[in-house]
Design a protein around this motif. Structure first.
Motif, PDB file in Angstrom:
ATOM      1  N   LYS A 185      48.229  49.345  43.725  1.00 51.24           N
ATOM      2  CA  LYS A 185      47.173  49.261  42.708  1.00 51.24           C
ATOM      3  C   LYS A 185      47.407  48.144  41.688  1.00 51.24           C
ATOM      4  N   TRP A 186      48.552  47.487  41.745  1.00 51.31           N
ATOM      5  CA  TRP A 186      48.844  46.409  40.793  1.00 51.31           C
ATOM      6  C   TRP A 186      47.942  45.222  41.053  1.00 51.31           C
ATOM      7  N   ARG A 187      47.670  44.424  39.984  1.00 51.04           N
ATOM      8  CA  ARG A 187      46.885  43.192  40.096  1.00 51.04           C
ATOM      9  C   ARG A 187      47.604  42.069  39.366  1.00 51.04           C
ATOM     10  N   TYR A 188      47.432  40.871  39.887  1.00 50.98           N
ATOM     11  CA  TYR A 188      48.089  39.685  39.354  1.00 50.98           C
ATOM     12  C   TYR A 188      47.095  38.549  39.171  1.00 50.98           C
ATOM     13  N   ALA A 189      47.411  37.632  38.252  1.00 46.95           N
ATOM     14  CA  ALA A 189      46.822  36.300  38.298  1.00 46.95           C
ATOM     15  C   ALA A 189      47.630  35.634  39.416  1.00 46.95           C
ATOM     16  N   PRO A 190      46.977  35.062  40.414  1.00 47.49           N
ATOM     17  CA  PRO A 190      47.704  34.592  41.595  1.00 47.49           C
ATOM     18  C   PRO A 190      48.585  33.375  41.330  1.00 47.49           C
ATOM     19  N   LYS A 191      49.433  33.075  42.306  1.00 44.49           N
ATOM     20  CA  LYS A 191      50.241  31.858  42.260  1.00 44.49           C
ATOM     21  C   LYS A 191      49.324  30.685  42.569  1.00 44.49           C
ATOM     22  N   ILE A 195      51.366  38.755  47.209  1.00 47.99           N
ATOM     23  CA  ILE A 195      50.264  38.667  46.250  1.00 47.99           C
ATOM     24  C   ILE A 195      49.246  37.711  46.858  1.00 47.99           C
ATOM     25  N   THR A 196      48.031  38.187  47.076  1.00 51.55           N
ATOM     26  CA  THR A 196      46.986  37.378  47.707  1.00 51.55           C
ATOM     27  C   THR A 196      46.422  36.358  46.714  1.00 51.55           C
ATOM     28  N   PRO A 197      45.670  35.373  47.201  1.00 47.84           N
ATOM     29  CA  PRO A 197      45.017  34.424  46.288  1.00 47.84           C
ATOM     30  C   PRO A 197      44.042  35.096  45.317  1.00 47.84           C
ATOM     31  N   GLU A 198      43.621  36.306  45.624  1.00 49.60           N
ATOM     32  CA  GLU A 198      42.726  37.050  44.737  1.00 49.60           C
ATOM     33  C   GLU A 198      43.498  37.914  43.748  1.00 49.60           C
ATOM     34  N   GLY A 199      44.831  37.929  43.841  1.00 46.79           N
ATOM     35  CA  GLY A 199      45.647  38.700  42.904  1.00 46.79           C
ATOM     36  C   GLY A 199      45.936  40.124  43.336  1.00 46.79           C
ATOM     37  N   LEU A 242      48.943  41.489  35.707  1.00 46.06           N
ATOM     38  CA  LEU A 242      47.844  41.803  34.804  1.00 46.06           C
ATOM     39  C   LEU A 242      47.648  43.309  34.636  1.00 46.06           C
ATOM     40  N   PHE A 243      47.884  44.057  35.702  1.00 50.91           N
ATOM     41  CA  PHE A 243      47.673  45.508  35.678  1.00 50.91           C
ATOM     42  C   PHE A 243      48.766  46.154  36.504  1.00 50.91           C
ATOM     43  N   ARG A 244      49.428  47.126  35.894  1.00 49.82           N
ATOM     44  CA  ARG A 244      50.479  47.862  36.605  1.00 49.82           C
ATOM     45  C   ARG A 244      50.228  49.355  36.475  1.00 49.82           C
ATOM     46  N   LYS A 245      50.370  50.032  37.560  1.00 47.96           N
ATOM     47  CA  LYS A 245      50.282  51.494  37.575  1.00 47.96           C
ATOM     48  C   LYS A 245      51.686  52.017  37.811  1.00 47.96           C
ATOM     49  N   ARG A 255      41.397  50.527  36.044  1.00 43.70           N
ATOM     50  CA  ARG A 255      41.420  51.923  35.593  1.00 43.70           C
ATOM     51  C   ARG A 255      40.255  52.702  36.193  1.00 43.70           C
ATOM     52  N   LYS A 256      39.120  52.020  36.369  1.00 44.22           N
ATOM     53  CA  LYS A 256      37.940  52.648  36.974  1.00 44.22           C
ATOM     54  C   LYS A 256      38.064  52.724  38.498  1.00 44.22           C
ATOM     55  N   GLY A 257      39.084  52.060  39.052  1.00 43.58           N
ATOM     56  CA  GLY A 257      39.241  52.023  40.504  1.00 43.58           C
ATOM     57  C   GLY A 257      38.327  51.006  41.152  1.00 43.58           C
ATOM     58  N   ASN A 258      37.888  49.999  40.396  1.00 41.63           N
ATOM     59  CA  ASN A 258      36.974  48.999  40.923  1.00 41.63           C
ATOM     60  C   ASN A 258      37.669  47.642  41.036  1.00 41.63           C
ATOM     61  N   SER A 259      38.516  47.513  42.056  1.00 39.97           N
ATOM     62  CA  SER A 259      39.271  46.280  42.266  1.00 39.97           C
ATOM     63  C   SER A 259      38.375  45.087  42.547  1.00 39.97           C
ATOM     64  N   ALA A 260      37.237  45.324  43.189  1.00 39.95           N
ATOM     65  CA  ALA A 260      36.338  44.213  43.517  1.00 39.95           C
ATOM     66  C   ALA A 260      35.837  43.528  42.239  1.00 39.95           C
ATOM     67  N   GLN A 261      35.568  44.302  41.193  1.00 39.48           N
ATOM     68  CA  GLN A 261      35.123  43.705  39.939  1.00 39.48           C
ATOM     69  C   GLN A 261      36.270  43.009  39.221  1.00 39.48           C
ATOM     70  N   ALA A 262      37.504  43.473  39.426  1.00 36.41           N
ATOM     71  CA  ALA A 262      38.671  42.886  38.769  1.00 36.41           C
ATOM     72  C   ALA A 262      39.050  41.539  39.383  1.00 36.41           C
ATOM     73  N   THR A 263      38.819  41.377  40.673  1.00 38.21           N
ATOM     74  CA  THR A 263      39.276  40.185  41.397  1.00 38.21           C
ATOM     75  C   THR A 263      38.819  38.867  40.781  1.00 38.21           C
ATOM     76  N   PRO A 264      37.536  38.672  40.453  1.00 36.88           N
ATOM     77  CA  PRO A 264      37.145  37.374  39.881  1.00 36.88           C
ATOM     78  C   PRO A 264      37.867  37.063  38.568  1.00 36.88           C
ATOM     79  N   HIS A 265      38.225  38.094  37.828  1.00 36.52           N
ATOM     80  CA  HIS A 265      38.925  37.878  36.558  1.00 36.52           C
ATOM     81  C   HIS A 265      40.381  37.495  36.802  1.00 36.52           C
ATOM     82  N   CYS A 266      41.000  38.052  37.847  1.00 33.60           N
ATOM     83  CA  CYS A 266      42.365  37.638  38.224  1.00 33.60           C
ATOM     84  C   CYS A 266      42.372  36.164  38.599  1.00 33.60           C
TER      85      CYS A 266
END
Length: 181
Positions: free
Chosen positions: A154-160, A124-128, A98-101, A69-80
């Motif tokens: 802008k979507w994020r996933y827990a990766p495969k 979907i990358t290994p980083e989600g 995990l996150f859908r726009k 939501r803040k537009g900070n994908s880099a901070q979201a990646t470790p959590h994915c």
């Protein structure tokens, strides 16, 4: 919450629950700035466990949402990645959103009362993160494909995960565009 924080060593389980409940309340009230440190504390409190606690899973997912939501994908990646690698999850799990726009309805299509859909394929990358987005089909308006592509990026996933390791994977989605009377 204050009592259990002050007595965390005496009541560690209750402190975890109180912290989680306070974080959930702040998150639900859209107080993301105060929810963030509480969610990080939940994760820290569960790190010493030899299994993945459901509250840690929820905390990671909420943090992905807050950071995106803040537009900070880099901070979201470790959590994915953390969500995808949690145990006792299956070592061969599929990706989990995990996150859908939502895409914005194109104004020109709305004015003309045009409805339809856009189908997209993506990686979907290994980083989600979502990459390599391709519009495979649209119905109603080609604009549906364009706005869907922008939203999907802008979507994020827990990766495969395969054999316990995050791997890239392809997926598909259909975004529907409908107007109500």
């Amino acid at each position: 919450y204050t009592f259990f924080q002050a007595n965390a060593k005496t009541y560690p389980e209750k402190n975890l629950r109180a912290t989680f409940m306070m974080a959930q309340a702040k998150y639900a009230n859209r107080k993301f700035k105060t929810a963030e440190p509480l969610l990080l504390d939940v994760i820290a409190q569960t790190k010493q466990l030899d299994f993945s606690h459901p509250m840690a899973l929820a905390a990671h997912a909420r943090l992905v949402d807050i950071y995106e939501r803040k537009g900070n994908s880099a901070q979201a990646t470790p959590h994915c990645v953390a969500i995808g690698s949690m145990t006792p999850w299956n070592n061969n799990q599929d990706p989990l959103p995990l996150f859908r726009k939502e895409p914005q309805y194109p104004m020109s299509a709305a004015k003309e009362w045009v409805q339809g859909y856009a189908r997209l394929s993506f990686t979907i990358t290994p980083e989600g993160a979502v990459t390599d987005i391709k519009v495979t089909e649209t119905k109603g308006s080609s604009l549906f494909g364009e706005v869907s592509k922008t939203a999907l990026a802008k979507w994020r996933y827990a990766p495969k995960f395969e054999n316990g390791k995050a791997v890239p994977t392809t997926s598909q989605v259909q975004m529907d565009f409908a107007l109500s009377h």
